[in-house]
Enzyme design. Structure first.
Site, mmCIF file in Angstrom:
data_model
loop_
_atom_site.group_PDB
_atom_site.id
_atom_site.type_symbol
_atom_site.label_atom_id
_atom_site.label_comp_id
_atom_site.label_asym_id
_atom_site.label_seq_id
_atom_site.Cartn_x
_atom_site.Cartn_y
_atom_site.Cartn_z
ATOM 1 N N HIS A 126 0.887 -1.155 0.000
ATOM 2 C CA HIS A 126 0.000 0.000 0.000
ATOM 3 C C HIS A 126 0.933 1.215 0.000
ATOM 4 O O HIS A 126 2.081 1.126 0.462
ATOM 5 C CB HIS A 126 -0.851 0.061 1.263
ATOM 6 C CG HIS A 126 -1.776 -1.112 1.432
ATOM 7 N ND1 HIS A 126 -1.698 -1.977 2.489
ATOM 8 C CD2 HIS A 126 -2.807 -1.542 0.667
ATOM 9 C CE1 HIS A 126 -2.641 -2.896 2.384
ATOM 10 N NE2 HIS A 126 -3.323 -2.662 1.277
ATOM 11 N N ASP A 172 2.426 1.667 3.317
ATOM 12 C CA ASP A 172 3.423 0.673 3.734
ATOM 13 C C ASP A 172 4.809 1.193 3.352
ATOM 14 O O ASP A 172 5.800 0.904 4.017
ATOM 15 C CB ASP A 172 3.218 -0.682 3.024
ATOM 16 C CG ASP A 172 1.916 -1.370 3.425
ATOM 17 O OD1 ASP A 172 1.511 -1.249 4.600
ATOM 18 O OD2 ASP A 172 1.312 -2.038 2.550
HETATM 19 C C1 3MF Z 1 -7.640 -6.535 -1.049
HETATM 20 C C2 3MF Z 1 -6.196 -6.351 -1.291
HETATM 21 C C3 3MF Z 1 -5.441 -5.269 -0.695
HETATM 22 C C4 3MF Z 1 -5.932 -5.007 0.708
HETATM 23 C C5 3MF Z 1 -5.395 -6.008 1.684
HETATM 24 C C6 3MF Z 1 -5.410 -5.530 3.084
HETATM 25 C C7 3MF Z 1 -4.349 -4.068 -2.451
HETATM 26 O O1 3MF Z 1 -7.971 -7.840 -1.365
HETATM 27 O O2 3MF Z 1 -5.611 -7.115 -1.957
HETATM 28 O O3 3MF Z 1 -5.409 -4.142 -1.534
HETATM 29 O O4 3MF Z 1 -5.483 -3.824 1.065
HETATM 30 O O5 3MF Z 1 -6.038 -7.226 1.528
HETATM 31 O O6 3MF Z 1 -6.689 -5.353 3.577
#
Ligand code: 3MF
Ligand code: MG
Length: 346
Positions: A51, A54
């Site tokens: 993210h 992150d």
């Molecule tokens: C959702 C995702 C992520 C979420 C992650 C954390 C890129 O399925 O893949 O987004 O953020 O799962 O909640």
């Protein structure tokens, strides 16, 4: 015949978690985020999914320079660990300004926040040497269907894609569809919706999909067919392999743990298409069971990766000519008998 793909694996740091769920708090000691990166290589992973926060925690409160300096640190850390950033996703579901979604919110100032955050996410991705942005459209949807003008919402989503493609001439956008949760009904619930948006965008070659097995299952669809649809358009940017035991809460189970045959078919479709040959990752999005003790808890990642590779072996050791023969004769009873015996090792 192309040589077999030597798969590369990826996951995001959120896959190493402390076990909180909507009904209870953390049950395992926190494991420092920065220390998670040292775990990747020993577990057999070389790709990191991020993210935006992150990479740059608290990015909303930082100046552009502070943001880019932090991103440069992360880029160096990844290089030291021998890791590749696979994608960066704007986290548009935490901040109070995203309660009604980002791009489709009914509030103009909240939409402006979402767009500002998205530009930052793209800049962060470029600063760590990554060209892919994942849009998991989390809150782009409604709790009651009358809340939004859906036609306008889809127009706004398309405008956002075009604005992203204009903001950076090289980035790719990979849309990760999910039919529900955290909203009641989500916009872009399937890969078909995502790919329609791709073709409607100003640069269809740069808009693709990311398919999560559990999200397809939650839509009542077969993940391997969803993958095949994207692959037929050469638009499978990545995958989030995991599993889901029926239509209930989002489970993110280990790949293959709920339905081995459904998992096998995902592997089969990826193998048939030569997915991975151009460097695409096998991404996992799996949650450790809350009952699992220890810190950090990582067995679910190693196990899902192992299940994937065992299913690859099953695909490669399958008698392909027999499958062709049964297909041509349309003897699907014999085909199923052969395949189930093969999967059972009989
Ligand atoms: C959702 C995702 C992520 C979420 C992650 C954390 C890129 O399925 O893949 O987004 O953020 O799962 O909640
Ligand atoms: Mg996912």
């Amino acid at each position: 015949m192309n040589p077999p793909v030597d798969y590369k694996f990826s996951f995001g740091p959120w896959n190493i978690s402390e076990g909180a769920d909507p009904f209870g708090p953390e049950v395992r000691p926190a494991f420092p985020h920065e220390e998670k990166f040292a775990l990747y290589r020993p577990l057999g992973f070389e790709g990191v999914q991020f993210h935006d926060d992150d990479v740059v925690p608290g990015l909303d409160d930082l100046s552009p320079d502070q943001m880019l300096n932090k991103a440069a640190e992360v880029k160096a850390m990844l290089a030291n660990q021998g890791l590749t950033p696979e994608f960066v996703a704007p986290r548009l579901w935490f901040d109070p300004r995203t309660v009604d979604g980002g791009y489709t919110s009914n509030s103009a100032s909240d939409r402006a926040y979402a767009w500002d955050r998205t530009k930052k996410c793209i800049d962060i991705a470029r600063a760590i040497g990554c060209k892919a942005i994942v849009l998991w459209l989390s809150r782009e949807g409604t709790y009651i269907r009358e809340a939004k003008d859906a036609r306008l919402a889809y127009q706004r989503l398309l405008e956002t894609l075009d604005a992203m493609l204009s903001h950076d001439a090289e980035i790719e956008i990979w849309i990760e569809p999910k039919p529900n949760e955290p909203t009641d009904q989500a916009y872009v619930p399937t890969i078909g919706h995502a790919i329609a948006l791709a073709y409607a965008s100003k640069d269809p070659t740069r808009v693709k999909g990311l398919i999560e097995s559990a999200h397809a299952l939650l839509a009542g669809l077969d993940p391997s067919d969803e993958m095949a649809f994207a692959l037929a358009h050469d638009k499978l940017g990545s995958v989030h392999l995991n599993d889901q035991n029926g239509l209930k809460y989002d489970q993110d189970k280990n790949f293959g743990a709920a339905n081995l045959r459904v998992a096998f078919n995902q592997v089969r479709v990826l193998e048939e298409a030569g997915y991975g040959r151009r460097g695409e990752f096998i991404g996992l999005d799996v949650k450790a069971m809350r009952t699992q003790a220890g810190s950090p808890v990582t067995a679910h990642l190693a196990n899902s990766r192992e299940f994937f590779l065992l299913l690859v072996e099953k695909y490669r050791s399958m008698d392909a000519s027999l499958v062709t023969q049964y297909r041509e004769a349309r003897d699907y009873e014999a085909l199923e008998h052969y395949l189930v015996r093969h999967l059972l090792g009989a």
